[in-house]
Design a protein around this motif. Structure first.
Motif, PDB file in Angstrom:
ATOM      1  N   LYS A  87      29.447  41.619   7.733  1.00 25.35           N
ATOM      2  CA  LYS A  87      28.405  41.151   6.821  1.00 25.35           C
ATOM      3  C   LYS A  87      28.430  41.972   5.516  1.00 25.35           C
ATOM      4  CE  LYS A  87      24.657  38.455   6.933  1.00 25.35           C
ATOM      5  NZ  LYS A  87      24.810  37.311   6.148  1.00 25.35           N
ATOM      6  N   ILE A  88      28.618  43.262   5.670  1.00 18.71           N
ATOM      7  CA  ILE A  88      28.685  44.139   4.499  1.00 18.71           C
ATOM      8  C   ILE A  88      29.881  43.774   3.610  1.00 18.71           C
ATOM      9  CG2 ILE A  88      29.157  46.581   3.836  1.00 18.71           C
ATOM     10  CD1 ILE A  88      26.270  45.972   4.690  1.00 18.71           C
ATOM     11  N   LEU A  89      31.003  43.472   4.249  1.00 25.50           N
ATOM     12  CA  LEU A  89      32.190  43.077   3.480  1.00 25.50           C
ATOM     13  C   LEU A  89      31.950  41.763   2.733  1.00 25.50           C
ATOM     14  CD1 LEU A  89      35.036  44.030   6.007  1.00 25.50           C
ATOM     15  CD2 LEU A  89      34.218  45.348   4.042  1.00 25.50           C
ATOM     16  N   GLU A  90      31.182  40.872   3.383  1.00 26.15           N
ATOM     17  CA  GLU A  90      30.825  39.610   2.735  1.00 26.15           C
ATOM     18  C   GLU A  90      29.984  39.860   1.481  1.00 26.15           C
ATOM     19  OE1 GLU A  90      28.538  36.568   4.960  1.00 26.15           O
ATOM     20  OE2 GLU A  90      30.055  36.903   6.520  1.00 26.15           O
ATOM     21  N   PHE A  91      29.012  40.751   1.617  1.00 29.47           N
ATOM     22  CA  PHE A  91      28.166  41.101   0.465  1.00 29.47           C
ATOM     23  C   PHE A  91      29.013  41.692  -0.662  1.00 29.47           C
ATOM     24  CE2 PHE A  91      24.329  41.157   3.299  1.00 29.47           C
ATOM     25  CZ  PHE A  91      23.506  40.379   2.496  1.00 29.47           C
ATOM     26  N   GLU A  92      29.949  42.523  -0.258  1.00 25.83           N
ATOM     27  CA  GLU A  92      30.811  43.168  -1.235  1.00 25.83           C
ATOM     28  C   GLU A  92      31.632  42.120  -2.002  1.00 25.83           C
ATOM     29  OE1 GLU A  92      32.650  47.604  -0.570  1.00 25.83           O
ATOM     30  OE2 GLU A  92      33.279  46.000   0.751  1.00 25.83           O
ATOM     31  N   LYS A  93      32.110  41.139  -1.258  1.00 19.38           N
ATOM     32  CA  LYS A  93      32.917  40.081  -1.856  1.00 19.38           C
ATOM     33  C   LYS A  93      32.069  39.279  -2.857  1.00 19.38           C
ATOM     34  CE  LYS A  93      36.064  36.397  -0.400  1.00 19.38           C
ATOM     35  NZ  LYS A  93      35.385  35.092  -0.270  1.00 19.38           N
ATOM     36  N   LYS A  94      30.850  38.928  -2.404  1.00 20.35           N
ATOM     37  CA  LYS A  94      29.957  38.170  -3.288  1.00 20.35           C
ATOM     38  C   LYS A  94      29.650  38.965  -4.552  1.00 20.35           C
ATOM     39  CE  LYS A  94      27.505  35.361   0.086  1.00 20.35           C
ATOM     40  NZ  LYS A  94      26.360  35.457   0.990  1.00 20.35           N
ATOM     41  N   ARG A  95      29.436  40.253  -4.347  1.00 21.22           N
ATOM     42  CA  ARG A  95      29.146  41.108  -5.498  1.00 21.22           C
ATOM     43  C   ARG A  95      30.318  41.080  -6.478  1.00 21.22           C
ATOM     44  NH1 ARG A  95      29.786  47.228  -4.384  1.00 21.22           N
ATOM     45  NH2 ARG A  95      31.941  46.557  -4.616  1.00 21.22           N
ATOM     46  N   ASP A  96      31.528  41.204  -5.927  1.00 22.57           N
ATOM     47  CA  ASP A  96      32.711  41.223  -6.784  1.00 22.57           C
ATOM     48  C   ASP A  96      32.949  39.873  -7.454  1.00 22.57           C
ATOM     49  OD1 ASP A  96      32.967  43.845  -6.153  1.00 22.57           O
ATOM     50  OD2 ASP A  96      34.523  43.553  -4.631  1.00 22.57           O
ATOM     51  N   GLU A  97      32.391  38.823  -6.868  1.00 20.12           N
ATOM     52  CA  GLU A  97      32.504  37.498  -7.490  1.00 20.12           C
ATOM     53  C   GLU A  97      31.419  37.278  -8.538  1.00 20.12           C
ATOM     54  OE1 GLU A  97      34.450  35.318  -3.524  1.00 20.12           O
ATOM     55  OE2 GLU A  97      32.337  34.995  -4.022  1.00 20.12           O
ATOM     56  N   GLY A  98      30.557  38.294  -8.687  1.00 21.62           N
ATOM     57  CA  GLY A  98      29.559  38.237  -9.743  1.00 21.62           C
ATOM     58  C   GLY A  98      28.189  37.719  -9.346  1.00 21.62           C
ATOM     59  N   ASP A  99      27.932  37.607  -8.048  1.00 20.48           N
ATOM     60  CA  ASP A  99      26.607  37.165  -7.584  1.00 20.48           C
ATOM     61  C   ASP A  99      25.554  38.202  -7.973  1.00 20.48           C
ATOM     62  OD1 ASP A  99      24.305  36.558  -6.170  1.00 20.48           O
ATOM     63  OD2 ASP A  99      25.360  36.044  -4.315  1.00 20.48           O
ATOM     64  N   LEU A 106      21.100  42.168  -0.267  1.00 20.56           N
ATOM     65  CA  LEU A 106      21.677  43.237   0.539  1.00 20.56           C
ATOM     66  C   LEU A 106      20.588  44.214   0.991  1.00 20.56           C
ATOM     67  CD1 LEU A 106      24.246  44.758   1.582  1.00 20.56           C
ATOM     68  CD2 LEU A 106      24.184  46.024  -0.554  1.00 20.56           C
ATOM     69  N   ALA A 107      19.739  44.596   0.074  1.00 20.15           N
ATOM     70  CA  ALA A 107      18.680  45.538   0.407  1.00 20.15           C
ATOM     71  C   ALA A 107      17.764  44.965   1.492  1.00 20.15           C
ATOM     72  CB  ALA A 107      17.883  45.893  -0.849  1.00 20.15           C
ATOM     73  N   LYS A 108      17.452  43.675   1.378  1.00 22.46           N
ATOM     74  CA  LYS A 108      16.601  43.007   2.380  1.00 22.46           C
ATOM     75  C   LYS A 108      17.303  43.005   3.734  1.00 22.46           C
ATOM     76  CE  LYS A 108      14.273  39.456  -0.307  1.00 22.46           C
ATOM     77  NZ  LYS A 108      14.470  38.049  -0.630  1.00 22.46           N
ATOM     78  N   PHE A 109      18.579  42.642   3.701  1.00 18.53           N
ATOM     79  CA  PHE A 109      19.346  42.588   4.939  1.00 18.53           C
ATOM     80  C   PHE A 109      19.425  43.970   5.589  1.00 18.53           C
ATOM     81  CE2 PHE A 109      23.630  43.476   6.703  1.00 18.53           C
ATOM     82  CZ  PHE A 109      23.547  42.711   7.852  1.00 18.53           C
ATOM     83  N   LEU A 110      19.732  44.986   4.799  1.00 13.96           N
ATOM     84  CA  LEU A 110      19.872  46.332   5.358  1.00 13.96           C
ATOM     85  C   LEU A 110      18.569  46.831   5.949  1.00 13.96           C
ATOM     86  CD1 LEU A 110      22.031  48.097   2.632  1.00 13.96           C
ATOM     87  CD2 LEU A 110      22.753  47.376   4.905  1.00 13.96           C
TER      88      LEU A 110
END
Ligand SMILES: [Fe+2]
Length: 132
Positions: A87-99, A106-110
């Motif tokens: 899940k963290i890697l997914e967030f990282e990917k989205k972040r890198d895609e500019g989301d 992420l903060a909510k999920f964590l």
């Protein structure tokens, strides 16, 4: 500002693991604070990287402790940790895609994951750890 405060209710009865969980909450507070203050991408990314590295270290040491204690549900617990990392890697990917909403989501999920995981799954190994 402290958003997430440690509570004795989260204790798994082991000082080492408790202090690692406290550190994780500390990282989460740092992340929330930076987000709240509107810190830039570089700072947010750096805190995220730091938090991720610590979480990986923590999972490893928690799994090792469970193994030493002969915890019967170790495999299941490892899978839960692996799903979290995914899940963290997914967030990282989205972040890198500019989301742009990644930090908030992420903060909510964590927050909910940490609290639920510690109070749910982690508490289950507590009797095994403390019996040693
Ligand atoms: Fe865990």
């Amino acid at each position: 500002m402290i958003f997430f405060e440690w509570s004795e209710d989260y204790s798994v009865g082991d000082d080492e693991i408790d202090s690692q969980h406290k550190n994780l909450l500390g990282f989460l507070n740092k992340y929330y604070n930076a987000m709240n203050k509107g810190r830039g991408k570089n700072i947010m990314d750096a805190i995220f990287a730091e938090m991720k590295a610590y979480a990986l270290y923590h999972f490893q040491s928690e799994e090792q402790r469970m193994e030493e204690a002969g915890y019967p549900d170790l495999d299941k617990h490892k899978k839960i940790h692996a799903a979290f990392v995914g899940k963290i890697l997914e967030f990282e990917k989205k972040r890198d895609e500019g989301d742009l909403l990644v930090s908030v989501n992420l903060a909510k999920f964590l927050n909910s994951w940490l609290i639920e995981h510690i109070r749910g799954e982690d508490k289950k190994y507590s009797p095994y750890l403390t019996a040693k």
